[in-house]
Enzyme design. Structure first.
Site, PDB file in Angstrom:
ATOM      1  CG  ASP A  10      -1.936  -1.130   0.807  1.00 20.28           C
ATOM      2  OD1 ASP A  10      -2.196  -1.587  -0.060  1.00 20.28           O
ATOM      3  OD2 ASP A  10      -1.884  -2.429   2.223  1.00 20.28           O
ATOM      4  CE  LYS A  32      -4.032  -5.982  -0.455  1.00 16.98           C
ATOM      5  NZ  LYS A  32      -5.066  -4.471  -1.048  1.00 16.98           N
ATOM      6  CG  ASP A  59      -7.238  -5.524  -3.242  1.00 13.19           C
ATOM      7  OD1 ASP A  59      -8.394  -5.375  -3.441  1.00 13.19           O
ATOM      8  OD2 ASP A  59      -7.110  -5.398  -2.309  1.00 13.19           O
ATOM      9  CE  LYS A  61     -11.079  -4.818  -1.582  1.00 17.76           C
ATOM     10  NZ  LYS A  61      -9.948  -4.278  -2.158  1.00 17.76           N
ATOM     11  CG  LEU A  62     -12.695  -4.936 -12.382  1.00 14.42           C
ATOM     12  CD1 LEU A  62     -11.548  -5.375 -11.567  1.00 14.42           C
ATOM     13  CD2 LEU A  62     -13.130  -5.853 -13.627  1.00 14.42           C
ATOM     14  CG  ASP A  64     -19.587  -1.923 -14.758  1.00 13.90           C
ATOM     15  OD1 ASP A  64     -20.482  -1.420 -15.341  1.00 13.90           O
ATOM     16  OD2 ASP A  64     -18.890  -0.944 -14.778  1.00 13.90           O
ATOM     17  CB  THR A 119     -13.767  -6.122   6.846  1.00 16.10           C
ATOM     18  OG1 THR A 119     -13.134  -5.666   6.322  1.00 16.10           O
ATOM     19  CG2 THR A 119     -13.958  -7.545   6.870  1.00 16.10           C
ATOM     20  NE  ARG A 211      -1.704  -0.956   7.822  1.00 13.02           N
ATOM     21  CZ  ARG A 211      -3.180  -0.171   8.770  1.00 13.02           C
ATOM     22  NH1 ARG A 211      -3.583   0.981   9.296  1.00 13.02           N
ATOM     23  NH2 ARG A 211      -4.263  -0.924   8.737  1.00 13.02           N
TER      24      ARG A 211
HETATM   25  O1  C5P Z   1      -1.649  -2.857   6.844  1.00 13.29           O
HETATM   26  P1  C5P Z   1      -3.233  -4.464   6.806  1.00 13.29           P
HETATM   27  O2  C5P Z   1      -2.095  -5.258   6.701  1.00 13.29           O
HETATM   28  O3  C5P Z   1      -3.664  -4.190   8.124  1.00 13.29           O
HETATM   29  O4  C5P Z   1      -2.863  -3.965   6.002  1.00 13.29           O
HETATM   30  C1  C5P Z   1      -4.619  -5.315   5.271  1.00 13.29           C
HETATM   31  C2  C5P Z   1      -4.528  -4.746   3.700  1.00 13.29           C
HETATM   32  O5  C5P Z   1      -5.796  -5.881   3.767  1.00 13.29           O
HETATM   33  C3  C5P Z   1      -4.939  -3.146   2.885  1.00 13.29           C
HETATM   34  O6  C5P Z   1      -4.564  -3.289   1.969  1.00 13.29           O
HETATM   35  C4  C5P Z   1      -6.381  -3.775   3.166  1.00 13.29           C
HETATM   36  O7  C5P Z   1      -6.758  -2.863   2.459  1.00 13.29           O
HETATM   37  C5  C5P Z   1      -6.696  -4.731   2.979  1.00 13.29           C
HETATM   38  N1  C5P Z   1      -7.982  -5.714   3.175  1.00 13.29           N
HETATM   39  C6  C5P Z   1      -8.501  -5.889   4.573  1.00 13.29           C
HETATM   40  N2  C5P Z   1      -9.280  -6.077   4.525  1.00 13.29           N
HETATM   41  C7  C5P Z   1     -10.143  -5.995   4.016  1.00 13.29           C
HETATM   42  C8  C5P Z   1     -10.057  -6.515   2.310  1.00 13.29           C
HETATM   43  C9  C5P Z   1      -8.793  -5.701   2.988  1.00 13.29           C
HETATM   44  O8  C5P Z   1      -7.049  -4.906   5.617  1.00 13.29           O
HETATM   45  N3  C5P Z   1     -11.507  -7.274   4.966  1.00 13.29           N
END
Ligand code: C5P
Length: 233
Positions: A10, A32, A59, A61-62, A64, A119, A211
């Site tokens: 990210d 990712k 990632d 997430k399409l 349409d 989530t 992270r």
């Molecule tokens: O930094 P962290 O470990 O929280 O990153 C988790 C990754 O997973 C991020 O790219 C976040 O957008 C993604 N994600 C998430 N929860 C979801 C779907 C995707 O944390 N339900």
């Protein structure tokens, strides 16, 4: 399905992403690429990371109309990614069209994974904003079943849902789970978390870790620790 750790890259730019990946001199993690980086840099960032030898989960997430998703997926299939995704709420017809678009002339295709309910959606927002009155856990399982029925490979879900998804859709239906933290780590904004070894015990196939690896003082060591705990290597 072989378990693997996917690093959520990210970052906002190519420079930051490649500087991060340069730290990995003796291994090529599965990465990712999300909307932020893809929209900032375009398809070239995917090609460049792929050329460096990494597997890629794109990632985007399409969601349409089926015909548009089919055509977009056909473009993504040419980028040679290993996994991509869409929203199961786009309906079974949209998911089927996506599979058709993603399948290359030689019959191969990247793994296609469905997002069930984000989530960030909870029971209240689902009822009030989307007018869906069912229990959110039932909605998640219903969307997972739809994805399985039309031939998708799995779903993105919380580690806490992975076991139920496997019970309902079978062991080979892939679960990709974010929300992973080390036992001694900072939870950040993730509310319901699991450690890599807990995620392994409940049967996650892939964990998506951002992270805890990208912000670690030693990202390579944090990644290797994650692999040791999740894959056992
Ligand atoms: O930094 P962290 O470990 O929280 O990153 C988790 C990754 O997973 C991020 O790219 C976040 O957008 C993604 N994600 C998430 N929860 C979801 C779907 C995707 O944390 N339900």
């Amino acid at each position: 399905m072989e378990r693997d750790v996917i690093i959520a890259c990210d970052f906002e730019s190519k420079e930051k992403t490649l500087a991060f990946l340069d730290k990995f001199t003796d291994c090529k993690p599965f990465v990712k690429i999300g909307m932020e980086l893809f929209y900032a840099e375009g398809p070239s960032i995917v090609k460049e990371i792929k050329a460096r030898g990494h597997k890629i989960f794109l990632d985007l997430k399409l969601h349409d109309i089926p015909n548009t998703v089919k055509k977009a997926m056909a473009v993504l299939s040419k980028l040679d990614v290993d996994m991509t995704n869409l929203h199961a709420s786009g309906t079974k017809e949209m998911m089927k069209a996506a599979l058709e678009g993603l399948t290359r002339p030689d019959g191969t295709r990247p793994l296609l994974i469905a997002v069930t309910q984000l989530t960030s959606t909870n029971q209240e927002s689902m009822e009030k904003d989307l007018l869906i009155k069912e229990d959110i856990a039932d909605v998640v399982m219903h969307y997972a079943s739809n994805a399985k029925e039309v031939g998708l490979d799995g779903v993105v879900c919380s580690p806490l849902e992975a076991q139920k998804v496997h019970d309902k859709c079978g062991k080979s239906f892939v679960t990709v789970t974010p929300g992973v933290r080390f036992a001694d780590g900072d939870k950040g904004d993730q509310k319901r978390v699991m450690t890599p070894s807990e995620a392994r015990k409940i049967g996650s196939d892939f964990i998506v870790v951002g992270r805890p690896i990208t912000q670690a003082s030693d990202p390579v060591e944090a990644y290797k620790r994650c692999c040791r705990e999740f894959i056992g290597e």
